[in-house]
Write a protein that holds these residues in place. Structure first.
Motif: not given
Length: 332
Positions: A250, A253-254, A257-258, A260-261
Motif C-alpha cells: 500500500r 501504491f501511495v 500515486l504521489v 505521479s501527481v
C-alpha cells in the motif's frame, strides 16, 4: 499424568550443551517433586552443526541405556525423560528447527528454549505450574532490559518493533523471547500454518489464546558467540514485515500515486511557463536529478513487489521446510 515436550534447537552448541543439560535436568527433578506423575521428552534439533554437537547429543541419548558411555561428561537424563534427536541434512535455520520440533512433539504441553542459557531454564517450573493450573495457554518469557547489547543493535531492535506494530495488525511486544510453554491446542494451531517462510514471533501472537508473560533480566552468554549477525537480523526483520503485513504494498501504491501527481503538476507548470510566459526551458541538472530520483522510487516499488512475488514462488514449489538426515546402516 502430564507430559512436557521441550524443543531445543542446536547450532554449534557443543560448548553450552553440558551446562544446559545440567540445568534443565534439575528443573525436571523439581517439577517431578511437585507433580509426581509428570513425564518429559527433550527434542534436540541439530541444525547442521559443524562442531561436536551431534556426537554429544547421541551420547546423551545412549546414556539412557548405557550410563558408562559418557565420554563428554554429560549429566545423565532422569528416568522420566526421553531424549529425541532430529538431525538436519544442513543448516535450515532456527525457524525450521522450531517447526520440526513442534511436529515431533507429543506432550500435553510444549516448551521452546535455546541451549545458550541466555534464557533461564528455572523459569520453566513457573511456566509449567501456570499451565498445569490452567491460568494460561501460553506462558512466555520477556526480557525487561537490553543491558549487554550494543547501543546500535538495541536501538535498531526498538525501531523494528515500532515499525512492525505500525504496519501490521499483529502486535509484537518488545523483549519477548521464543522461550515459552504452550498448550497442545496452541501447538496444533501453529502446525496448521504451513508457510515456507516462517516468522514465529508473529505466528505465536496470531494464533491467539490466553497468554501470560514472565519477566526476567538480561543473562549474558557464557560460552561461544551468537550466530545472529546484523545481516541475518536484517533479513529476519524483512521476513517479519512481509509475512504479516501488506502495508508495504500500500505504501508503494501511495508513493507511486504521489510521484505521479507531482510529475503531472511539474509538467503542467513547464507547459504553461513556456507557452504563456515564453520562458525558456532550463534546469538540466535538476531535471536529471529528478529523473534519477523517480528511477530510484520505481526500483524500490519493484523491489517491494518482488519480495511478495518471491514468497509466492517459493511457497507454490512446495519444497520441504527441512530435511531430516537419517543415520546410515553400518551393517553389511
Amino acid at each position: 499424568m502430564a507430559k512436557l515436550s521441550l524443543i531445543c534447537p542446536c547450532y554449534n552448541e557443543a560448548e553450552n550443551l553440558s551446562a544446559f543439560c545440567e540445568h534443565i535436568f534439575v528443573v525436571f527433578a523439581d517439577i517431578i517433586k511437585t507433580y509426581p506423575q509428570s513425564a518429559f521428552e527433550c527434542i534436540f534439533i541439530n541444525d547442521g552443526s559443524t562442531d561436536s554437537t551431534l556426537s554429544m547429543l547421541c551420547a546423551l541419548q545412549n546414556m539412557k541405556s548405557d550410563l558408562q558411555n559418557n565420554a563428554f561428561l554429560l549429566p545423565p537424563p532422569p528416568a522420566e525423560c526421553e531424549i529425541k534427536i532430529i538431525d538436519f541434512s544442513r543448516n535450515f535455520g532456527k525457524e525450521s528447527a522450531i517447526y520440526a520440533g513442534l511436529q515431533a512433539s507429543s506432550g500435553d504441553c510444549v516448551a521452546l528454549i535455546d541451549v545458550d542459557l541466555q534464557d533461564p531454564p528455572s523459569m520453566l517450573k513457573d511456566m509449567f505450574a501456570k499451565w498445569h493450573s490452567k491460568k494460561a495457554d501460553v506462558i512466555y518469557a520477556r526480557r525487561i532490559s537490553r543491558t549487554g547489547e550494543g547501543f546500535i543493535r538495541a536501538k535498531l531492535s526498538q525501531c523494528f518493533y515500532m515499525l512492525s506494530n505500525l504496519i501490521s495488525a499483529v502486535r509484537l511486544e518488545s523483549g519477548v523471547r521464543d522461550f515459552r510453554l504452550m498448550d497442545r491446542q496452541v501447538v496444533n494451531a501453529l502446525l496448521k500454518m504451513s508457510e515456507y517462510h516462517r516468522f514465529s514471533k508473529a505466528m505465536f501472537e496470531w494464533v491467539g489464546f490466553k497468554r501470560v508473560g514472565l519477566a526476567y533480566e538480561y543473562i549474558p552468554r557464557t560460552q561461544g558467540s551468537s550466530g545472529w549477525s546484523f545481516w541475518k537480523l536484517f533479513k529476519y526483520a524483512i521476513e517479519g514485515f512481509v509475512s504479516f503485513s501488506t502495508m508495504p504494498l500500500r505504501i508503494a501504491f501511495v508513493l507511486g500515486l504521489v510521484m505521479s501527481v507531482l510529475s503531472l503538476g511539474y509538467g503542467c507548470y513547464a507547459i504553461i511557463s513556456t507557452l504563456i510566459f515564453h520562458n525558456a526551458v532550463a534546469g538540466w541538472t535538476s531535471l536529471v536529478a529528478w529523473i534519477a530520483f523517480l528511477g530510484g522510487v520505481q526500483l524500490i516499488i519493484l523491489g517491494i513487489i518482488g519480495e511478495y512475488i518471491a514468497r509466492i514462488y517459493e511457497q507454490v514449489k512446495s519444497r520441504p521446510i527441512y530435511i531430516e538426515k537419517q543415520p546410515r546402516d553400518t551393517k553389511d
